[in-house]
Design a protein around this motif. Sequence first.
Motif, PDB file in Angstrom:
ATOM      1  N   VAL A   1       0.906  -1.179   0.111  1.00  0.00           N
ATOM      2  CA  VAL A   1       0.066   0.116  -0.098  1.00  0.00           C
ATOM      3  C   VAL A   1       1.011   1.356   0.076  1.00  0.00           C
ATOM      4  CG1 VAL A   1      -1.853   1.050   1.188  1.00  0.00           C
ATOM      5  CG2 VAL A   1      -1.887  -1.132   1.258  1.00  0.00           C
ATOM      6  N   VAL A   2       1.973   1.377   0.735  1.00  0.00           N
ATOM      7  CA  VAL A   2       2.961   2.372   0.652  1.00  0.00           C
ATOM      8  C   VAL A   2       3.604   2.705  -0.657  1.00  0.00           C
ATOM      9  CG1 VAL A   2       5.132   3.465   1.654  1.00  0.00           C
ATOM     10  CG2 VAL A   2       3.501   2.164   3.203  1.00  0.00           C
ATOM     11  N   ASP A   3       3.828   1.388  -1.201  1.00  0.00           N
ATOM     12  CA  ASP A   3       4.479   1.396  -2.481  1.00  0.00           C
ATOM     13  C   ASP A   3       3.299   2.035  -3.631  1.00  0.00           C
ATOM     14  OD1 ASP A   3       6.346   0.575  -4.789  1.00  0.00           O
ATOM     15  OD2 ASP A   3       4.838  -0.845  -5.355  1.00  0.00           O
ATOM     16  N   LEU A   4       2.117   1.801  -3.446  1.00  0.00           N
ATOM     17  CA  LEU A   4       0.951   2.238  -4.227  1.00  0.00           C
ATOM     18  C   LEU A   4       0.983   3.608  -4.196  1.00  0.00           C
ATOM     19  CD1 LEU A   4      -1.843  -0.347  -4.172  1.00  0.00           C
ATOM     20  CD2 LEU A   4      -0.651   0.234  -6.210  1.00  0.00           C
ATOM     21  N   LEU A   5       0.974   4.165  -2.837  1.00  0.00           N
ATOM     22  CA  LEU A   5       0.824   5.719  -2.523  1.00  0.00           C
ATOM     23  C   LEU A   5       1.986   6.445  -2.817  1.00  0.00           C
ATOM     24  CD1 LEU A   5      -1.458   5.369   0.722  1.00  0.00           C
ATOM     25  CD2 LEU A   5      -1.984   6.817  -1.207  1.00  0.00           C
ATOM     26  N   ALA A   6       3.259   5.797  -2.772  1.00  0.00           N
ATOM     27  CA  ALA A   6       4.363   6.634  -2.732  1.00  0.00           C
ATOM     28  C   ALA A   6       4.494   7.452  -4.023  1.00  0.00           C
ATOM     29  CB  ALA A   6       5.585   5.539  -2.649  1.00  0.00           C
ATOM     30  N   ASP A   7       3.896   6.997  -5.312  1.00  0.00           N
ATOM     31  CA  ASP A   7       3.838   7.674  -6.404  1.00  0.00           C
ATOM     32  C   ASP A   7       3.097   9.044  -6.218  1.00  0.00           C
ATOM     33  OD1 ASP A   7       5.047   6.323  -8.459  1.00  0.00           O
ATOM     34  OD2 ASP A   7       3.020   5.184  -9.068  1.00  0.00           O
ATOM     35  N   ARG A   8       2.151   9.106  -5.468  1.00  0.00           N
ATOM     36  CA  ARG A   8       1.512  10.195  -5.469  1.00  0.00           C
ATOM     37  C   ARG A   8       2.182  11.161  -4.173  1.00  0.00           C
ATOM     38  NH1 ARG A   8      -0.872   5.764  -7.369  1.00  0.00           N
ATOM     39  NH2 ARG A   8      -2.755   6.320  -8.467  1.00  0.00           N
ATOM     40  N   PHE A   9       3.055  10.702  -3.404  1.00  0.00           N
ATOM     41  CA  PHE A   9       3.611  11.434  -2.515  1.00  0.00           C
ATOM     42  C   PHE A   9       5.191  12.090  -2.682  1.00  0.00           C
ATOM     43  CE2 PHE A   9       0.043   9.968  -0.459  1.00  0.00           C
ATOM     44  CZ  PHE A   9      -0.389  10.861   0.741  1.00  0.00           C
ATOM     45  N   ASP A  10       5.456  13.248  -2.306  1.00  0.00           N
ATOM     46  CA  ASP A  10       7.041  13.605  -2.286  1.00  0.00           C
ATOM     47  C   ASP A  10       7.790  13.011  -1.449  1.00  0.00           C
ATOM     48  OD1 ASP A  10       6.063  15.756  -4.372  1.00  0.00           O
ATOM     49  OD2 ASP A  10       4.833  16.335  -2.511  1.00  0.00           O
ATOM     50  N   ILE A  11       7.508  12.642  -0.343  1.00  0.00           N
ATOM     51  CA  ILE A  11       8.158  12.313   0.535  1.00  0.00           C
ATOM     52  C   ILE A  11       7.625  11.341   1.560  1.00  0.00           C
ATOM     53  CG2 ILE A  11       9.420  12.947   3.149  1.00  0.00           C
ATOM     54  CD1 ILE A  11       9.470  15.757   1.815  1.00  0.00           C
ATOM     55  N   VAL A  12       8.407   9.977   1.834  1.00  0.00           N
ATOM     56  CA  VAL A  12       7.980   9.098   2.608  1.00  0.00           C
ATOM     57  C   VAL A  12       8.977   8.797   3.860  1.00  0.00           C
ATOM     58  CG1 VAL A  12       7.424   6.492   2.622  1.00  0.00           C
ATOM     59  CG2 VAL A  12       7.122   7.616   0.638  1.00  0.00           C
ATOM     60  N   ALA A  13       8.288   8.901   5.078  1.00  0.00           N
ATOM     61  CA  ALA A  13       9.245   9.047   6.271  1.00  0.00           C
ATOM     62  C   ALA A  13       9.021   7.707   7.162  1.00  0.00           C
ATOM     63  CB  ALA A  13       9.092  10.109   6.941  1.00  0.00           C
ATOM     64  N   ARG A  14       9.742   6.924   7.814  1.00  0.00           N
ATOM     65  CA  ARG A  14       9.399   6.218   8.749  1.00  0.00           C
ATOM     66  C   ARG A  14       9.594   6.944  10.304  1.00  0.00           C
ATOM     67  NH1 ARG A  14      11.812   0.266   8.896  1.00  0.00           N
ATOM     68  NH2 ARG A  14      11.293   0.549  10.961  1.00  0.00           N
ATOM     69  N   TYR A  15       9.024   6.681  11.170  1.00  0.00           N
ATOM     70  CA  TYR A  15       9.093   7.285  12.395  1.00  0.00           C
ATOM     71  C   TYR A  15       9.390   6.499  13.765  1.00  0.00           C
ATOM     72  CZ  TYR A  15       4.164   5.793  12.589  1.00  0.00           C
ATOM     73  OH  TYR A  15       2.840   5.152  12.621  1.00  0.00           O
ATOM     74  N   GLN A  16       9.409   5.219  13.686  1.00  0.00           N
ATOM     75  CA  GLN A  16       9.826   4.300  15.002  1.00  0.00           C
ATOM     76  C   GLN A  16      10.267   3.125  14.244  1.00  0.00           C
ATOM     77  OE1 GLN A  16       6.605   2.235  13.235  1.00  0.00           O
ATOM     78  NE2 GLN A  16       7.513   1.432  15.181  1.00  0.00           N
ATOM     79  N   GLY A  17      10.827   2.136  15.301  1.00  0.00           N
ATOM     80  CA  GLY A  17      11.267   0.839  14.942  1.00  0.00           C
ATOM     81  C   GLY A  17      12.540   0.979  14.389  1.00  0.00           C
ATOM     82  N   GLY A  18      13.104  -0.462  13.848  1.00  0.00           N
ATOM     83  CA  GLY A  18      14.383  -0.206  13.085  1.00  0.00           C
ATOM     84  C   GLY A  18      14.196  -1.401  12.079  1.00  0.00           C
ATOM     85  N   HIS A  19      15.319  -2.189  11.851  1.00  0.00           N
ATOM     86  CA  HIS A  19      15.329  -3.496  11.052  1.00  0.00           C
ATOM     87  C   HIS A  19      14.534  -4.566  11.511  1.00  0.00           C
ATOM     88  CE1 HIS A  19      18.903  -4.176  13.378  1.00  0.00           C
ATOM     89  NE2 HIS A  19      19.221  -5.047  12.309  1.00  0.00           N
ATOM     90  N   ASN A  20      13.765  -4.359  12.613  1.00  0.00           N
ATOM     91  CA  ASN A  20      12.851  -5.524  12.857  1.00  0.00           C
ATOM     92  C   ASN A  20      11.812  -5.816  11.996  1.00  0.00           C
ATOM     93  OD1 ASN A  20      12.065  -2.874  14.082  1.00  0.00           O
ATOM     94  ND2 ASN A  20      11.200  -3.814  15.591  1.00  0.00           N
ATOM     95  N   ALA A  21      11.592  -4.550  11.263  1.00  0.00           N
ATOM     96  CA  ALA A  21      10.406  -4.587  10.304  1.00  0.00           C
ATOM     97  C   ALA A  21      10.743  -5.460   8.923  1.00  0.00           C
ATOM     98  CB  ALA A  21      10.072  -3.226   9.824  1.00  0.00           C
ATOM     99  N   GLY A  22       9.904  -5.989   8.191  1.00  0.00           N
ATOM    100  CA  GLY A  22      10.129  -6.357   7.006  1.00  0.00           C
ATOM    101  C   GLY A  22       9.154  -6.344   5.798  1.00  0.00           C
ATOM    102  N   HIS A  23       9.199  -5.584   4.831  1.00  0.00           N
ATOM    103  CA  HIS A  23       8.196  -5.388   3.911  1.00  0.00           C
ATOM    104  C   HIS A  23       8.679  -6.028   2.670  1.00  0.00           C
ATOM    105  CE1 HIS A  23       6.284  -2.226   6.350  1.00  0.00           C
ATOM    106  NE2 HIS A  23       6.904  -1.290   6.223  1.00  0.00           N
ATOM    107  N   SER A  24       7.754  -6.848   2.155  1.00  0.00           N
ATOM    108  CA  SER A  24       8.107  -7.246   0.782  1.00  0.00           C
ATOM    109  C   SER A  24       7.518  -6.409  -0.288  1.00  0.00           C
ATOM    110  CB  SER A  24       7.843  -8.692   0.722  1.00  0.00           C
ATOM    111  OG  SER A  24       8.348  -9.377   1.572  1.00  0.00           O
ATOM    112  N   VAL A  25       7.919  -6.098  -1.404  1.00  0.00           N
ATOM    113  CA  VAL A  25       7.203  -5.466  -2.256  1.00  0.00           C
ATOM    114  C   VAL A  25       7.829  -5.907  -3.400  1.00  0.00           C
ATOM    115  CG1 VAL A  25       7.019  -2.854  -3.456  1.00  0.00           C
ATOM    116  CG2 VAL A  25       7.398  -3.038  -1.022  1.00  0.00           C
ATOM    117  N   TYR A  26       6.682  -6.320  -4.420  1.00  0.00           N
ATOM    118  CA  TYR A  26       6.785  -6.879  -5.716  1.00  0.00           C
ATOM    119  C   TYR A  26       6.331  -5.968  -6.721  1.00  0.00           C
ATOM    120  CZ  TYR A  26       6.499 -10.815  -2.901  1.00  0.00           C
ATOM    121  OH  TYR A  26       6.805 -11.699  -1.632  1.00  0.00           O
TER     122      TYR A  26
END
Length: 437
Positions: A18-43
């Motif tokens: 969903v972030v990947d889909l929206l990213a086209d429409r946004f100028d900036i994408v920011a993360r605000y917490q956590g670290g490399h415990n996250a894992g997103h797969s984007v195809y």
Amino acid sequence: MIIVIIGAQWGDEGKGKVVDLLADRFDIVARYQGGHNAGHSVYVGERAFVLRLLPSGIIHADSVCVLGNGMVIDPKAFFEEVDQMTAQGVSITPERLKVSSRAHLIMPYHRALDHTSEERLGNEKIGTTLRGIGPAYEDKAGRRGVRVADALVPEVLKLRVERNLEEANRIIVLYGQPPLRADEILNEISPLVERLRPFVCETSHFLAEAKKRSKKILLEGAQATLLDVDHGTYPYVTSSNPTSGGAAVGAGIPPHHISGVLGIVRTYATRVGEGPFPTEMLDAEEATANLIRQRGNEYGSVTKRPRRCGWFDAVATRYAAELNGFDSVALTKLDVLDALDEIKVCVGYEIDGERVETFPAVSQDLLKIKPIYETLPGWKSETLGATKIEDLPIKAREYVEFLSASIGVEIGLISTGPERDQTIILPDSVMENWFKA
Ligand code: IMP
């Protein structure tokens, strides 16, 4: 426009797509917490990207990505990911990737302490990702953490590492591990910190300036609501605040600048690690759990751990909607349920014989929950790849409407497969406006 995007359950709801889909429409994408415990797969077509620290927007050449002050950053993991993405053809430069000078660094001793802490808890272990996340946040709250800005001053870095290591080594040795050496840590970290220097930025000022210039900003939560250290199933949580309030603190922006909150909800629930999971499919339902795990590829994208699978929990998701103030919900993985004869939805909890409609705070109560289910018929036909709501079988539509009514928020997007175009955007929804904006 500033939109926050947050997982409503225990993570892995499919935020990445969903972030990947929206990213086209946004100028900036920011993360605000956590670290490399996250894992997103984007195809994207034939290409699969696994993102841990970097916001999913990094795949879009025109997006600028920010790692906010609320994050904990392992410099080694950061550059491994940067190098991996570069090898996959993604251009990563300081112009398009900004790291907050106030973010905290994960040090090698944090990783070691994550192991000892889990060992100490024995049967009651949290099941962390063992990436050092919790100990880094402990140091932050204990006012001895190493921030990016501190690490850039070699004397400060040396002093902090030497001082912190003295204490860390006492615990490490107590658990039979060899003590770590400050000089070795400094030799490992210092070149990485130097490599980080050009990426370092006063990110809250950067975001404030971008807002003034009417740039569109997407704040991407990692982990999810029920893993929030304040609001989740404590102590089986992560050590940060993924919920929408955490977005303001962790990105360093005024809360009233946030224009909308988007929840990511999956058609069923999963959890990795230990902790209460009221709707988990156990015993007689193990075959269904296996089917969902296979169809939904429910294995950690980083750790590869098989995820525990369960039915949709409307009580927990309603709680998430209320806490975060979801304006719209993206419902993911509808197609995974195509094979089921019937689908259960937990609409209430019973604890010690009493019906409970709210999400309990006491962990013992969470473990005692008997879910009250409503059973809906499955649709037993393929929804994979549907792009219009009219293309869905009527029973699938009824399921979606049931979920929306049970959490009290519109469902504005339905994901019908991992690819970008396997998506339905509901007409006249808040979500549609975000996509049009
Ligand atoms: P930690 O964040 O490594 O301290 O782990 C704390 C808990 O959060 C464990 O149950 C982890 O499995 C869980 N967790 C951390 N990150 C994620 C994630 O990105 N998705 C799902 N669960 C996560």
